[in-house]
Design a protein around this motif. Structure first.
Motif, PDB file in Angstrom:
ATOM      1  N   LEU A  57      -6.032   4.069   2.729  1.00 13.91           N
ATOM      2  CA  LEU A  57      -6.858   3.012   3.307  1.00 13.91           C
ATOM      3  C   LEU A  57      -8.258   3.131   2.720  1.00 13.91           C
ATOM      4  CD1 LEU A  57      -7.619   0.800   5.429  1.00 13.91           C
ATOM      5  CD2 LEU A  57      -8.011   2.678   7.058  1.00 13.91           C
ATOM      6  N   LEU A  58      -8.758   2.022   2.182  1.00 16.51           N
ATOM      7  CA  LEU A  58     -10.111   1.958   1.645  1.00 16.51           C
ATOM      8  C   LEU A  58     -10.933   1.009   2.509  1.00 16.51           C
ATOM      9  CD1 LEU A  58     -10.033   1.807  -2.271  1.00 16.51           C
ATOM     10  CD2 LEU A  58     -11.119   3.536  -0.837  1.00 16.51           C
ATOM     11  N   VAL A  59     -12.097   1.464   2.940  1.00 19.89           N
ATOM     12  CA  VAL A  59     -12.928   0.687   3.847  1.00 19.89           C
ATOM     13  C   VAL A  59     -14.331   0.575   3.270  1.00 19.89           C
ATOM     14  CG1 VAL A  59     -13.831   0.506   6.203  1.00 19.89           C
ATOM     15  CG2 VAL A  59     -11.597   1.560   5.799  1.00 19.89           C
ATOM     16  N   ASP A  60     -14.829  -0.649   3.221  1.00 20.81           N
ATOM     17  CA  ASP A  60     -16.221  -0.849   2.839  1.00 20.81           C
ATOM     18  C   ASP A  60     -17.112  -0.259   3.929  1.00 20.81           C
ATOM     19  OD1 ASP A  60     -18.747  -2.970   3.108  1.00 20.81           O
ATOM     20  OD2 ASP A  60     -18.265  -2.410   1.056  1.00 20.81           O
ATOM     21  N   ASN A  61     -18.119   0.490   3.540  1.00 15.68           N
ATOM     22  CA  ASN A  61     -18.933   1.210   4.524  1.00 15.68           C
ATOM     23  C   ASN A  61     -19.640   0.289   5.511  1.00 15.68           C
ATOM     24  OD1 ASN A  61     -18.205   3.705   3.755  1.00 15.68           O
ATOM     25  ND2 ASN A  61     -20.187   4.339   2.955  1.00 15.68           N
TER      26      ASN A  61
ATOM     27  N   ASP B  12     -24.285   2.352  -9.081  1.00 16.23           N
ATOM     28  CA  ASP B  12     -24.610   1.369  -8.048  1.00 16.23           C
ATOM     29  C   ASP B  12     -24.704   2.081  -6.698  1.00 16.23           C
ATOM     30  OD1 ASP B  12     -24.960  -0.757  -6.368  1.00 16.23           O
ATOM     31  OD2 ASP B  12     -23.428  -2.015  -7.295  1.00 16.23           O
ATOM     32  N   ASN B  13     -25.909   2.255  -6.214  1.00 16.65           N
ATOM     33  CA  ASN B  13     -26.106   2.968  -4.945  1.00 16.65           C
ATOM     34  C   ASN B  13     -25.764   2.119  -3.731  1.00 16.65           C
ATOM     35  OD1 ASN B  13     -27.044   5.257  -6.299  1.00 16.65           O
ATOM     36  ND2 ASN B  13     -29.160   4.525  -6.288  1.00 16.65           N
ATOM     37  N   ASN B  14     -25.551   0.835  -3.933  1.00 21.84           N
ATOM     38  CA  ASN B  14     -25.306  -0.069  -2.813  1.00 21.84           C
ATOM     39  C   ASN B  14     -23.830  -0.429  -2.664  1.00 21.84           C
ATOM     40  OD1 ASN B  14     -28.103  -0.281  -2.228  1.00 21.84           O
ATOM     41  ND2 ASN B  14     -28.329  -1.754  -3.893  1.00 21.84           N
ATOM     42  N   GLU B  15     -22.958   0.193  -3.418  1.00 20.90           N
ATOM     43  CA  GLU B  15     -21.537  -0.139  -3.349  1.00 20.90           C
ATOM     44  C   GLU B  15     -20.735   1.152  -3.182  1.00 20.90           C
ATOM     45  OE1 GLU B  15     -18.280  -2.962  -5.698  1.00 20.90           O
ATOM     46  OE2 GLU B  15     -20.201  -2.452  -6.629  1.00 20.90           O
ATOM     47  N   ASP B  16     -20.250   1.386  -1.968  1.00 25.93           N
ATOM     48  CA  ASP B  16     -19.437   2.573  -1.732  1.00 25.93           C
ATOM     49  C   ASP B  16     -18.369   2.254  -0.692  1.00 25.93           C
ATOM     50  OD1 ASP B  16     -21.060   2.326   0.464  1.00 25.93           O
ATOM     51  OD2 ASP B  16     -22.234   4.114   0.058  1.00 25.93           O
ATOM     52  N   VAL B  17     -17.317   3.028  -0.735  1.00 25.42           N
ATOM     53  CA  VAL B  17     -16.191   2.858   0.178  1.00 25.42           C
ATOM     54  C   VAL B  17     -15.825   4.229   0.750  1.00 25.42           C
ATOM     55  CG1 VAL B  17     -15.238   0.816  -0.976  1.00 25.42           C
ATOM     56  CG2 VAL B  17     -14.523   3.111  -1.697  1.00 25.42           C
ATOM     57  N   THR B  18     -15.132   4.201   1.863  1.00 20.54           N
ATOM     58  CA  THR B  18     -14.616   5.424   2.475  1.00 20.54           C
ATOM     59  C   THR B  18     -13.104   5.427   2.362  1.00 20.54           C
ATOM     60  OG1 THR B  18     -16.461   5.525   4.021  1.00 20.54           O
ATOM     61  CG2 THR B  18     -14.503   6.792   4.579  1.00 20.54           C
ATOM     62  N   LEU B  19     -12.565   6.539   1.903  1.00 22.13           N
ATOM     63  CA  LEU B  19     -11.129   6.672   1.685  1.00 22.13           C
ATOM     64  C   LEU B  19     -10.494   7.402   2.870  1.00 22.13           C
ATOM     65  CD1 LEU B  19      -8.673   6.449  -0.282  1.00 22.13           C
ATOM     66  CD2 LEU B  19      -9.355   8.692  -1.179  1.00 22.13           C
ATOM     67  N   TYR B  20      -9.386   6.844   3.357  1.00 24.70           N
ATOM     68  CA  TYR B  20      -8.604   7.452   4.437  1.00 24.70           C
ATOM     69  C   TYR B  20      -7.182   7.687   3.936  1.00 24.70           C
ATOM     70  CZ  TYR B  20     -12.304   6.060   7.723  1.00 24.70           C
ATOM     71  OH  TYR B  20     -13.498   5.903   8.385  1.00 24.70           O
ATOM     72  N   HIS B  21      -6.550   8.744   4.475  1.00 30.03           N
ATOM     73  CA  HIS B  21      -5.172   9.083   4.141  1.00 30.03           C
ATOM     74  C   HIS B  21      -4.347   9.061   5.426  1.00 30.03           C
ATOM     75  CE1 HIS B  21      -2.209  11.943   1.887  1.00 30.03           C
ATOM     76  NE2 HIS B  21      -1.848  10.677   1.792  1.00 30.03           N
ATOM     77  N   HIS B  22      -3.206   8.389   5.377  1.00 29.05           N
ATOM     78  CA  HIS B  22      -2.360   8.310   6.572  1.00 29.05           C
ATOM     79  C   HIS B  22      -1.720   9.666   6.840  1.00 29.05           C
ATOM     80  CE1 HIS B  22       0.571   6.767   9.466  1.00 29.05           C
ATOM     81  NE2 HIS B  22      -0.187   5.672   9.527  1.00 29.05           N
ATOM     82  N   ARG B  23      -1.707  10.068   8.092  1.00 31.13           N
ATOM     83  CA  ARG B  23      -1.249  11.404   8.436  1.00 31.13           C
ATOM     84  C   ARG B  23       0.241  11.586   8.218  1.00 31.13           C
ATOM     85  NH1 ARG B  23      -4.912  12.735  13.865  1.00 31.13           N
ATOM     86  NH2 ARG B  23      -6.926  12.660  12.751  1.00 31.13           N
ATOM     87  N   GLN B  24       1.007  10.531   8.329  1.00 26.07           N
ATOM     88  CA  GLN B  24       2.444  10.650   8.085  1.00 26.07           C
ATOM     89  C   GLN B  24       2.751  10.889   6.615  1.00 26.07           C
ATOM     90  OE1 GLN B  24       4.495   7.263   9.647  1.00 26.07           O
ATOM     91  NE2 GLN B  24       3.979   7.706  11.787  1.00 26.07           N
ATOM     92  N   ALA B  25       1.817  10.509   5.729  1.00 21.44           N
ATOM     93  CA  ALA B  25       2.047  10.690   4.295  1.00 21.44           C
ATOM     94  C   ALA B  25       1.589  12.054   3.813  1.00 21.44           C
ATOM     95  CB  ALA B  25       1.323   9.598   3.505  1.00 21.44           C
ATOM     96  N   GLN B  26       0.932  12.824   4.680  1.00 24.49           N
ATOM     97  CA  GLN B  26       0.414  14.127   4.248  1.00 24.49           C
ATOM     98  C   GLN B  26       1.495  15.193   4.256  1.00 24.49           C
ATOM     99  OE1 GLN B  26      -3.055  15.077   6.570  1.00 24.49           O
ATOM    100  NE2 GLN B  26      -4.032  13.108   6.186  1.00 24.49           N
TER     101      GLN B  26
END
Length: 577
Positions: free
Chosen positions: A533-537, A563-577
Motif C-alpha cells: 500500500l502506497l499512501v501520499d503523505n 523533490d522535497n515536496n513529493e513523498d509517500v509512505t509504504l505499508y506492507h500487509h501483515r498476511q503477506a509477511q
C-alpha cells in the motif's frame, strides 16, 4: 488615403537563408528531448497515463479515464495519437518514446505552417516595401520568403516554447492546430482550396484537443476579418470565406456537443495586483524576444492597422494574439494558453525586421550573444563539475539538489554538444563578418542561441534532468525497499494506492510493472490480496476511513529524489509477511 509602407528594403537585403541552414535550425530544436529519456512528471506523464490506458485497452476511446479519473482537459485526439503510436511501435521501442514521436511531428508542423502563413501574409501588397524610383527594391517573393524565415527564427527563439513544445501533452496538439488555422486564414486569397483544408484541420483539431470554444471564437473572428477585407479579395469572395468560416464554427460547436467536450474553464479577472504582476512577468519572459519586436512592429506600421483600410498582415496576427492573451488572463494555466500566441507573436516580430534601425539590431545581437553564451558556459561548467568534481561548488550543488544521482559519460552526447558549441562560435563570427544586409540577420543569434542551449541541456544534462524529472529512480528506490521486506518478485504484484495522482500511479504501472489499484474503489476483502500500500503523505490522516490499519505494517516514508515536496509512505500487509 493609405499611408506608404514603412519598409524600405533593397533586393540585397532579402538574401535567401540557405534551406539547409533553416532545416538544421529546426532539427536542432525539434529532435533533442525526443530520444534517451523517460516521460517527465507533470502534464506529460499524466497525458502518458491516458495514452497507455487506451493502448492497453483499459480505457474508453471516447471517454478516456484511468483509475476512474478523467483527463483535466476534455481532449481526445492527443491521447489517441499517443495510443496509436504505442500500438504501432515495434517491440524494441519503449512506449514513452513511441508516444513522443507524433508530438515531435506536430512541433515540426507548427514551424512549417508558421513559415507558410507568414509567407502569404508578406506577399500581400500592403506588406511589400516601398518601390524605388529607379528600381532595385526587393522582389515580392524574395521579400516574403525572407520575412517567413525571420518568423520561424523568432518562433524558435521564444523562451516559452522550449519546454512545453517538447512535451507529449494536449497543449502541443493545440499549438499545431492553431498554426494550421493561422496558415489557412493567411493563405486564403492565394490558395483557397488548400487554405480551407488547413482551416478545417486546424479548427476540428482544436475541438478534439480540448479547445472547442477557442476554435469557435477563432472561426468567428477570422470570418469577420474576411468579410471586412476589401483589399485582398473581392466582396463576393470575402462573403464566401466568411460564410464558410461561420459554418465551420457551427460544425465545431456541434461536434463538441456530440462528444460532450464543450466545457468552459474560465475564471473572473484578477483583482489582486500581485496576480497581474505575475501574469505580466510571465508574458515578458515567455514571449521573449518576440514581444519587443512585435511592439516595434505595431508602432512602425501603425498607419497600416489604425486606418480604415487596414492591412491583413498586421490585423490577422493581432487578432490571434489578442484572442490568446485575453484567454490566458482568464484561465488557471496561463503559460499553456500563452503558448498558442507564439506563432502570432513571431509573425509580428518578423515584420519589424524591415524597419529596424542598425543600433537596435546591434543591441539585439550583443544581448543575445552575452545571454546565450553565458548560459552555454554555465551548462558546460556544471557538466564538467559533475564529471570531474571540479569546480567543487557546482558539483556540491548537484549532489545536494539530486541526492543519489550518479553522473555518467556518453560519447555521442559529448560529441553532439561539442559540435553545437563550435557551430555557435562559427555563427557568431559569421554574423559579425558577413551578410550584414540580410533582413533575418537580427534573429539568427537568438534562434541559434535558443537551439544551442536546448541541445546542450538535452545532451550534457540529459541524465541529470531525467533523474530529476522522471519517476523511474523513485520507483526503483521503492522496489529496492520492497525487496528488503519481501524477496518475492514485484512484477504484476498488486499495489494499493491512496492519494496518488494519475502520473504517480502510471509511473508504478509503467516503470515497476505493478498492478495498481485505487484503495477507495477496492472492496475491503480484495484489499487483503494486495501485499503493498502506497499512501501520499498529505492523505495519511484520512487513511483509516479507507483501509483497516490494523492489517498493515508501516515500512517507511520515501521521498522522491530531487523533490522535497513529493513523498509517500509504504505499508506492507501483515498476511503477506
Amino acid at each position: 488615403m493609405t499611408q506608404p509602407t514603412p519598409a524600405i528594403v533593397p533586393q540585397s537585403a532579402v538574401r535567401r537563408l540557405p534551406r539547409v541552414a533553416l532545416w538544421l535550425f529546426c532539427a536542432a530544436y525539434v529532435l533533442p528531448g525526443l530520444f534517451g529519456r523517460e516521460p517527465w512528471k507533470g502534464n506529460e506523464f499524466t497525458a502518458f497515463g491516458h495514452m497507455l490506458a487506451l493502448a492497453e485497452g483499459v480505457s474508453d476511446w471516447f471517454n478516456p479515464s484511468v483509475w476512474g479519473q478523467a483527463p483535466e482537459l476534455d481532449a481526445l485526439l492527443p491521447y489517441w495519437l499517443g495510443a496509436w503510436a504505442i500500438q504501432m511501435a515495434p517491440s524494441w521501442m519503449s512506449a514513452g518514446l513511441a508516444a513522443r514521436i507524433p508530438f515531435a511531428l506536430l512541433l515540426g508542423l507548427t514551424l512549417a505552417t508558421t513559415w507558410h502563413g507568414v509567407y502569404y501574409l508578406a506577399l500581400s501588397p500592403q506588406a511589400q516595401p516601398v518601390p524605388f524610383a529607379f528600381g532595385g527594391e526587393a522582389k515580392p517573393k524574395d521579400y516574403a520568403r525572407t520575412i517567413a524565415d525571420g518568423a520561424v527564427l523568432a518562433l524558435i527563439a521564444c523562451l516559452g516554447l522550449t519546454l512545453l513544445s517538447h512535451e507529449a501533452s494536449p497543449i502541443l496538439t493545440q499549438l499545431a492546430f492553431v498554426s494550421c488555422a493561422f496558415y489557412g486564414v493567411a493563405a486564403l486569397p492565394y490558395h483557397p482550396r488548400y487554405s480551407l483544408l488547413a482551416l478545417s484541420v486546424g479548427l476540428l483539431g482544436l475541438c478534439l484537443s480540448g479547445a472547442p470554444s477557442f476554435a469557435v471564437l477563432m472561426a468567428a473572428g477570422s470570418g469577420f476579418l474576411c468579410l471586412l477585407d476589401r483589399r485582398s479579395t473581392s466582396a463576393k469572395t470575402g462573403r464566401q470565406h466568411a460564410l464558410w468560416l461561420l459554418a465551420m464554427g457551427l460544425a465545431v460547436a456541434a461536434l463538441a456537443s456530440v462528444l460532450d467536450v464543450w466545457h468552459w474553464r474560465l475564471h473572473a479577472l484578477h483583482n489582486d495586483w500581485s496576480e497581474w504582476r505575475s501574469l505580466l512577468r510571465l508574458m515578458a519572459w515567455f514571449t521573449w524576444p518576440a514581444w519587443p519586436l512585435a511592439v516595434w512592429t505595431l508602432w512602425r506600421w501603425r498607419r497600416q492597422w489604425t486606418s480604415l483600410h487596414w492591412s491583413r498582415h498586421l490585423v490577422l496576427p493581432m487578432w490571434f494574439t489578442a484572442l490568446t492573451v485575453s484567454t490566458a488572463m482568464l484561465t488557471h494555466s496561463s503559460d499553456q494558453t500563452l503558448l498558442l500566441a507564439l506563432p502570432a507573436f513571431a509573425t509580428l516580430a518578423a515584420f519589424a525586421l524591415p524597419t529596424l534601425r542598425r543600433s537596435v539590431a546591434a543591441l539585439i545581437d550583443w544581448f543575445t550573444l552575452l545571454f546565450f553564451s553565458g548560459c552555454a558556459f554555465i551548462i558546460w561548467v556544471i557538466w564538467i563539475a559533475m564529471q570531474t568534481g571540479w569546480p567543487s561548488q557546482p558539483a556540491a550543488n548537484v549532489a545536494r539538489l539530486a541526492p543519489g544521482f550518479v553522473p555518467s559519460f556518453h560519447w555521442l552526447a559529448f560529441v553532439m554538444a561539442l559540435a553545437a558549441t563550435i557551430v555557435w562560435a562559427w555563427l557568431v563570427v559569421w554574423r559579425t563578418a558577413k551578410h550584414r544586409h540580410a533582413l533575418w540577420k537580427s534573429l539568427v543569434l537568438p534562434a541559434g542561441g535558443a537551439a544551442l542551449c536546448w541541445l546542450l541541456l538535452l545532451t550534457l544534462w540529459l541524465p541529470l534532468l531525467d533523474f530529476a524529472r522522471s519517476y523511474k529512480p523513485w520507483v526503483q528506490q521503492i522496489q529496492s525497499i520492497m525487496a528488503t521486506q519481501d524477496a518475492r518478485e514485484t512484477q504484476n504484484v498488486c499495489l494499493l494506492s491512496y492519494g496518488l495522482d494519475v502520473g504517480q500511479m502510471t509511473a508504478f504501472r509503467y516503470h515497476g510493472g505493478f498492478d495498481v489499484k485505487v484503495a477507495e474503489t477496492t472492496p475491503t476483502e480484495q484489499q487483503a490480496r494486495c501485499p503493498w500500500l502506497l499512501v501520499d503523505n498529505d492523505s495519511r490522516p484520512d487513511l483509516g476511513h479507507v483501509v483497516r490499519l490494523n492489517e498493515w505494517t508501516r515500512v517507511r516514508t520515501i521521498r522522491r529524489p530531487s523533490d522535497n515536496n513529493e513523498d509517500v509512505t509504504l505499508y506492507h500487509h501483515r498476511q503477506a509477511q
